[in-house]
Design an enzyme around this catalytic site. Structure first.
Site, mmCIF file in Angstrom:
data_model
loop_
_atom_site.group_PDB
_atom_site.id
_atom_site.type_symbol
_atom_site.label_atom_id
_atom_site.label_comp_id
_atom_site.label_asym_id
_atom_site.label_seq_id
_atom_site.Cartn_x
_atom_site.Cartn_y
_atom_site.Cartn_z
ATOM 1 N N HIS A 26 0.919 -1.175 -0.254
ATOM 2 C CA HIS A 26 -0.024 0.041 0.124
ATOM 3 C C HIS A 26 1.089 0.644 0.084
ATOM 4 C CE1 HIS A 26 -2.899 2.843 2.589
ATOM 5 N NE2 HIS A 26 -3.169 2.448 1.170
ATOM 6 N N GLU A 52 -0.018 -1.749 -5.237
ATOM 7 C CA GLU A 52 -0.976 -0.685 -4.962
ATOM 8 C C GLU A 52 -0.967 0.844 -4.853
ATOM 9 O OE1 GLU A 52 -4.620 1.372 -2.930
ATOM 10 O OE2 GLU A 52 -2.852 1.627 -2.501
ATOM 11 N N ASP A 54 -3.037 4.889 -6.104
ATOM 12 C CA ASP A 54 -4.451 5.246 -6.721
ATOM 13 C C ASP A 54 -4.250 6.510 -7.541
ATOM 14 O OD1 ASP A 54 -5.797 4.646 -3.739
ATOM 15 O OD2 ASP A 54 -3.115 5.402 -3.047
ATOM 16 N N HIS A 67 -2.237 9.974 -2.775
ATOM 17 C CA HIS A 67 -3.145 9.092 -2.421
ATOM 18 C C HIS A 67 -5.178 9.840 -1.862
ATOM 19 C CE1 HIS A 67 -4.538 6.933 1.343
ATOM 20 N NE2 HIS A 67 -4.642 6.143 1.041
ATOM 21 N N GLU A 132 -6.335 2.372 -7.516
ATOM 22 C CA GLU A 132 -7.376 2.237 -7.157
ATOM 23 C C GLU A 132 -7.662 3.268 -7.844
ATOM 24 O OE1 GLU A 132 -7.763 2.773 -2.535
ATOM 25 O OE2 GLU A 132 -9.492 4.673 -3.096
#
Ligand SMILES: *[C@@H]1O[C@H](CO)[C@@H](O)[C@H](O)[C@H]1NC(C)=O
Ligand SMILES: *[C@@H]1O[C@H](CO)[C@@H](O)[C@H](O)[C@H]1NC(C)=O
Ligand SMILES: *[C@@H]1O[C@H](CO)[C@@H](O)[C@H](O)[C@H]1NC(C)=O
Ligand SMILES: *[C@@H]1O[C@H](CO)[C@@H](O)[C@H](O)[C@H]1NC(C)=O
Ligand SMILES: *[C@@H]1O[C@H](CO)[C@@H](O)[C@H](O)[C@H]1NC(C)=O
Ligand SMILES: *[C@@H]1O[C@H](CO)[C@@H](O)[C@H](O)[C@H]1NC(C)=O
Ligand SMILES: *[C@@H]1O[C@H](CO)[C@@H](O)[C@H](O)[C@H]1NC(C)=O
Ligand SMILES: *[C@@H]1O[C@H](CO)[C@@H](O)[C@H](O)[C@H]1NC(C)=O
Length: 297
Positions: A26, A52, A54, A67, A132
């Site tokens: 993350h 991962e 964003d 993020h 994401e």
């Protein structure tokens, strides 16, 4: 004899593989500025299975890896652009164009794809990318379909299939239905879940984490990424009381379950290890979304 020994090693490695959780890094790792290309490279080198990121849209519809939907947490934006904040004093990514954003240590989705798949080729490792899509409802207020732009970008890299090393997730669960049904994507999809009061999206997580809600998602998504407190019940001191039914129900529909966010710095080292063991052995989650991929591995 030698062949048997080699076979043993090979089978042992496969079993080791199947017997450990999927590790999802993350924000890259906790040791370098979040989501920078350096941090993503470090997660790749540590052996995280999935990295991962964003993504948000800039004013000129470029996908920026960050993020939050504003820049203030990770850049000195207010020093460089002193008059661009909104009434809440924050500077939003969507108010800046790519040329302006290149002043900061931010990357684009393109750069991340090229870095990670370049590292895969160079090392022979097959790390996957979990993207994401940040706040689709917020983007649609600006008449921007962020999901369409993500899929078009992936399409330009020939990343369109369920077998491709790409997974897409968002908190807005109805957007996953839109991606599957209206945009016709075959990519694997994960539903992020939290509590309704946090207002991450207008999705009703009380419904989607019920048995009926999970059934409603079958044939649309491949897994859940819930807050860990939706998976396990804790007492007010943070001690584990028991397991919710969420993982059991998800597994009935063959969904993987990857709770977030396992951060070692929030626990003493002993209790972090106990927590991870409990999720793996007792809850039987499929993997962990973590800022400390090296520790989980
Ligand atoms: C903003 O941050 C960058 C990178 O840390 C630094 O090089 C630059 O001097 C800073 N600019 C201002 C105006 O503070
Ligand atoms: C916000 O913008 C106003 C001008 O619109 C400026 O006067 C103020 O200094 C800015 N605040 C910050 C924290 O950058
Ligand atoms: C979005 O599109 C609608 C309809 O075309 C228009 O009325 C509205 O002003 C647009 N909003 C923005 C933020 O551009
Ligand atoms: C990213 O790649 C897409 C597809 O090739 C292209 O249309 C877009 O301009 C690229 N964006 C940047 C910032 O490089
Ligand atoms: C796209 O990827 C598929 C398999 O992942 C491959 O068979 C196909 O040749 C690729 N197409 C292009 C244009 O690279
Ligand atoms: C269940 O899913 C169907 C089809 O995806 C949808 O039309 C329906 O509104 C959903 N039901 C609820 C209660 O969300
Ligand atoms: C969990 O499932 C068990 C058995 O199916 C059931 O008895 C129990 O009420 C469920 N718990 C909740 C909170 O739904
Ligand atoms: C889950 O997978 C098993 C084994 O592949 C299959 O038999 C079962 O029908 C699947 N269940 C659902 C709800 O898709």
């Amino acid at each position: 004899m030698l062949i048997n020994f080699l076979l043993f090693l090979y089978i042992f490695e496969i079993c080791q593989c199947l017997q450990r959780p999927i590790v999802i890094a993350h924000r890259g790792t906790a040791y370098l500025p979040e989501l920078t290309l350096a941090s993503q490279s470090m997660a790749h080198a540590y052996g995280a299975d999935i990295i991962e990121i964003d993504v948000c849209l800039s004013r000129d519809n470029q996908l920026i890896v960050i993020h939050d939907i504003y820049l203030d947490g990770v850049t000195n934006v207010s020093d460089i652009f002193p008059n661009r904040n909104r009434s809440d004093v924050l500077n939003y990514v969507i108010d800046f164009n790519l040329y302006e954003l290149l002043r900061f240590y931010l990357s684009t989705l393109n750069e991340t794809i090229e870095l990670l798949f370049g590292l895969n080729r160079a090392t022979g490792r097959q790390r996957q990318l979990l993207i994401e899509i940040k706040k689709p409802e917020y983007h649609s207020k600006y008449n921007k379909s962020i999901s369409s732009i993500v899929l078009a970008t992936l399409n330009a890299y020939n990343l369109t299939r369920s077998s491709d090393p790409i997974i897409v997730q968002t908190f807005y669960i109805e957007e996953l239905m839109y991606i599957r049904k209206n945009l016709g994507s075959q990519l694997r999809l994960l539903a992020l879940m939290t509590w309704n009061y946090i207002q991450e999206s207008s999705s009703d997580y009380n419904f989607y984490r019920s048995e009926e809600g999970i059934r409603n998602l079958s044939k649309i998504i491949q897994g859940l990424a819930p807050n860990h407190q939706l998976v396990v019940n804790y007492d007010p001191n943070g001690a584990i009381i028991g397991t919710t039914n969420l993982t059991k129900w998800a597994h009935q529909y063959n969904f993987s379950v990857y709770p977030f966010t396992f951060r070692q710095d929030l626990f003493s080292s002993n209790s972090f290890e106990e927590l991870v063991k409990y999720f793996w052995h007792t809850v039987q989650v499929d993997g962990f979304i973590t800022d400390h991929p090296d520790v989980i591995l």
